[in-house]
Every structure is written in C-alpha cells, then in structure tokens.
Write a protein that holds these residues in place. Sequence first.
Motif: not given
Length: 135
Positions: A34-41, A77-78
């Motif tokens: 989930s962290c990777a899928s929500s990360c804008p970078m 912080l996403c």
Amino acid sequence: MTIRFEPEDNPHPFFEQMELLCGDDFYKCYQCGSCASSCPMTEHMEASPRKIMHLVRFGLGEKLAQLNTFWVCATCLCCQVNCPRGIDVARVMEALRTRTLRQKKDYLEPSRQRIAPVSEYPQIALVGAFRKLAC
Ligand code: SF4
Ligand code: SF4
C-alpha cells in the motif's frame, strides 16, 4: 528484487541504529505494498517504499545505502496514512537519510552545484534537499 546475503552482512548494528532513530515498527511490515501504490515519487525511486521496508526488515543497510529512494522521498506521509499496520514509513526514510549522513555520505553536495541551475530549482526542492543535508 533478488536479495543476496553476503558473509559481511551483519544486521544487528543496523537494527540497533534504526531502532534508535525510528523505533521498531518496521518489523510489523507484512509487504502489502500500500505504501508503494500511494507514493507519488515511486517513478523516480530505484526501489519502491515496499522494497525499502523489505530490505530494512532484513537489515541490509549497505544495500539500502546504494539506493536513491530515501533521498527522493518527499516526506508527504501518504505511505503512513495508507499503511494498514500503522507504520511511519516516512520516519524510516528519514532514519535512512540520517544514518547515511552520519557516514559522511550525501546525495546532493551544494558546493558542487553550478549557480545558474541552482537559481532555477523550485524553492521547495532546495529547502527539502538542504533539510536532508542537515544532520
Ligand atoms: S503499507 Fe505498511 S505493511 Fe504494507 S508494505 Fe508498506 S510499510 Fe509494509
Ligand atoms: S513519505 Fe516518501 S515514501 Fe512515503 S509516500 Fe511520501 S514520498 Fe513516498
């Protein structure tokens, strides 16, 4: 990502250092992504936040130090908001930056930047970069 363990890989000093810098929540990661899928970078990162958490859990500090991910992290912080385990991934990234800076390594050396391009950088990029350089 293939993870190779070398004889010199001793995770214990790394774990001690990371627990001091960001606590021990990283052990709770169950690699949902989930962290990777929500990360804008992520498109600018050599390894996604999920992969970073994977390497952290294995204590592979030297392999982590070779990646640009924690320098590129914008501390938005996403990842933290979307992590079902409540892990503060941004804090883990900050710990990885701090750990690397304490080894006298950095990603952006201000004195090596040419004046003209620096004046054209977005202000927030400069503030973020120099904040990351302060240890
Ligand atoms: S969202 Fe949380 S549990 Fe899922 S991979 Fe990222 S850090 Fe691990
Ligand atoms: S804090 Fe960093 S790793 Fe987390 S979503 Fe934002 S840019 Fe990505």
